[in-house]
Design a protein around this motif. Structure first.
Motif, PDB file in Angstrom:
ATOM      1  N   ASP A  24       0.951  -1.273  -0.140  1.00 36.84           N
ATOM      2  CA  ASP A  24       0.110  -0.104   0.163  1.00 36.84           C
ATOM      3  C   ASP A  24       1.058   1.294  -0.036  1.00 36.84           C
ATOM      4  O   ASP A  24       1.820   1.397   0.777  1.00 36.84           O
ATOM      5  N   LYS A  25       0.378   2.311  -0.778  1.00 35.31           N
ATOM      6  CA  LYS A  25       1.170   3.414  -0.755  1.00 35.31           C
ATOM      7  C   LYS A  25       1.106   4.183   0.528  1.00 35.31           C
ATOM      8  O   LYS A  25       1.820   5.006   0.849  1.00 35.31           O
ATOM      9  N   GLU A  26       0.182   3.966   1.251  1.00 37.34           N
ATOM     10  CA  GLU A  26      -0.202   4.826   2.471  1.00 37.34           C
ATOM     11  C   GLU A  26       0.496   4.208   3.649  1.00 37.34           C
ATOM     12  O   GLU A  26       0.443   4.536   4.747  1.00 37.34           O
ATOM     13  N   GLN A  31       7.506  10.575   0.729  1.00 34.22           N
ATOM     14  CA  GLN A  31       8.311  11.855   0.842  1.00 34.22           C
ATOM     15  C   GLN A  31       8.249  12.447  -0.758  1.00 34.22           C
ATOM     16  O   GLN A  31       8.158  11.728  -1.687  1.00 34.22           O
ATOM     17  N   THR A  32       7.951  13.756  -0.721  1.00 34.02           N
ATOM     18  CA  THR A  32       7.576  14.594  -2.104  1.00 34.02           C
ATOM     19  C   THR A  32       8.368  15.664  -2.138  1.00 34.02           C
ATOM     20  O   THR A  32       9.036  16.391  -1.123  1.00 34.02           O
ATOM     21  N   PRO A  33       8.581  15.879  -3.354  1.00 36.06           N
ATOM     22  CA  PRO A  33       9.207  17.306  -3.417  1.00 36.06           C
ATOM     23  C   PRO A  33       8.807  18.559  -2.858  1.00 36.06           C
ATOM     24  O   PRO A  33       7.611  18.621  -2.901  1.00 36.06           O
ATOM     25  N   GLY A  34       9.584  19.324  -2.373  1.00 34.17           N
ATOM     26  CA  GLY A  34       8.976  20.441  -1.512  1.00 34.17           C
ATOM     27  C   GLY A  34       8.561  21.355  -2.649  1.00 34.17           C
ATOM     28  O   GLY A  34       8.936  21.700  -3.864  1.00 34.17           O
ATOM     29  N   THR A  35       7.623  22.242  -2.040  1.00 33.78           N
ATOM     30  CA  THR A  35       7.004  23.583  -2.774  1.00 33.78           C
ATOM     31  C   THR A  35       7.152  24.668  -1.968  1.00 33.78           C
ATOM     32  O   THR A  35       7.426  24.573  -0.788  1.00 33.78           O
ATOM     33  N   GLN A 129      18.147  20.437  -3.218  1.00 30.44           N
ATOM     34  CA  GLN A 129      16.947  19.860  -3.116  1.00 30.44           C
ATOM     35  C   GLN A 129      16.248  19.862  -1.976  1.00 30.44           C
ATOM     36  O   GLN A 129      16.613  19.817  -1.057  1.00 30.44           O
ATOM     37  N   ALA A 130      14.823  20.087  -2.033  1.00 30.42           N
ATOM     38  CA  ALA A 130      13.926  20.132  -0.682  1.00 30.42           C
ATOM     39  C   ALA A 130      12.912  19.080  -0.890  1.00 30.42           C
ATOM     40  O   ALA A 130      12.146  18.795  -1.862  1.00 30.42           O
ATOM     41  N   PHE A 131      12.631  18.405   0.109  1.00 32.40           N
ATOM     42  CA  PHE A 131      11.483  17.298   0.230  1.00 32.40           C
ATOM     43  C   PHE A 131      10.804  17.395   1.541  1.00 32.40           C
ATOM     44  O   PHE A 131      11.544  17.847   2.540  1.00 32.40           O
ATOM     45  N   VAL A 132       9.245  17.186   1.325  1.00 31.61           N
ATOM     46  CA  VAL A 132       8.884  17.123   2.745  1.00 31.61           C
ATOM     47  C   VAL A 132       8.298  15.614   2.968  1.00 31.61           C
ATOM     48  O   VAL A 132       8.083  14.830   1.862  1.00 31.61           O
ATOM     49  N   LYS A 133       8.202  15.173   4.042  1.00 33.22           N
ATOM     50  CA  LYS A 133       7.694  13.867   4.439  1.00 33.22           C
ATOM     51  C   LYS A 133       7.087  13.898   5.551  1.00 33.22           C
ATOM     52  O   LYS A 133       6.868  14.737   6.470  1.00 33.22           O
ATOM     53  N   GLY A 135       3.835  13.701   6.336  1.00 30.42           N
ATOM     54  CA  GLY A 135       2.630  14.408   6.107  1.00 30.42           C
ATOM     55  C   GLY A 135       3.078  16.022   6.237  1.00 30.42           C
ATOM     56  O   GLY A 135       2.237  16.854   6.782  1.00 30.42           O
ATOM     57  N   GLY A 136       4.193  16.205   6.065  1.00 28.05           N
ATOM     58  CA  GLY A 136       4.633  17.902   6.230  1.00 28.05           C
ATOM     59  C   GLY A 136       5.270  18.047   7.464  1.00 28.05           C
ATOM     60  O   GLY A 136       5.631  19.124   7.660  1.00 28.05           O
ATOM     61  N   GLY A 137       5.309  17.049   8.184  1.00 28.80           N
ATOM     62  CA  GLY A 137       6.022  17.428   9.692  1.00 28.80           C
ATOM     63  C   GLY A 137       7.740  17.316   9.433  1.00 28.80           C
ATOM     64  O   GLY A 137       8.093  17.794  10.472  1.00 28.80           O
TER      65      GLY A 137
END
Length: 157
Positions: A24-26, A31-35, A129-133, A135-137
């Motif tokens: 499961d992806k959940e 980790q997603t690229p930061g904005t 590079q910036a990443f958030v993971k 849930g943004g915490g």
């Protein structure tokens, strides 16, 4: 022996059910690229500084912070001193530092803290590079190769 078999089957069913959800992806932190919106606007406190695969011990990690505004102004504490500079965050999480704008106050302190501060500031200016993971915490700033890796947690969490 007859009572052991049902318990064994229950255990096997639990293991199989757990394995079925492993894809499961959940499951687990993503980790997603930061904005600009996910990186800027919050105060971040240092949790981990790694350079060339080695964790750098930081005596007071809460004294090492990172903040940025949506307009690209970055600032924070680097142990004893404060720093500021300008950056841009691209749509794919790329960091573009304006190195000419990077500045820091110059208060002196214990040699160990000054060395930690120097390592942190050199590493920070080398991030691309910036990443958030989580849930943004959590915020990850790193270079492309992963030799520089700075992990922060949102202040107050």
């Amino acid at each position: 022996m007859n009572k052991v078999v049902p318990v064994w089957f229950i255990g096997l069913a639990i293991v199989i059910a757990g394995c079925m959800n492993m894809g499961d992806k959940e499951s687990g932190p993503s980790q997603t690229p930061g904005t600009v919106n996910s990186v800027c606007g919050d105060k971040w406190e240092l949790r981990l500084l790694r350079i060339n695969g080695q964790a750098i011990p930081i005596d007071q990690p809460r004294e090492f912070t990172f903040l940025c505004s949506p307009s690209g102004e970055a600032m924070g504490k680097s142990g004893l001193n404060t720093y500021r500079g300008s950056l841009q965050i691209t749509t794919n999480g790329g960091l573009l530092w304006d190195t000419a704008s990077f500045a820091s106050t110059k208060m002196a302190g214990p040699p160990q803290v000054m060395e930690q501060e120097n390592q942190y500031l050199r590493a920070l200016s080398g991030t691309r590079q910036a990443f958030v993971k989580s849930g943004g915490g959590r915020l990850i700033l790193r270079d492309v190769s992963g030799d520089i890796y700075i992990e922060y947690i949102k202040a107050g969490l």
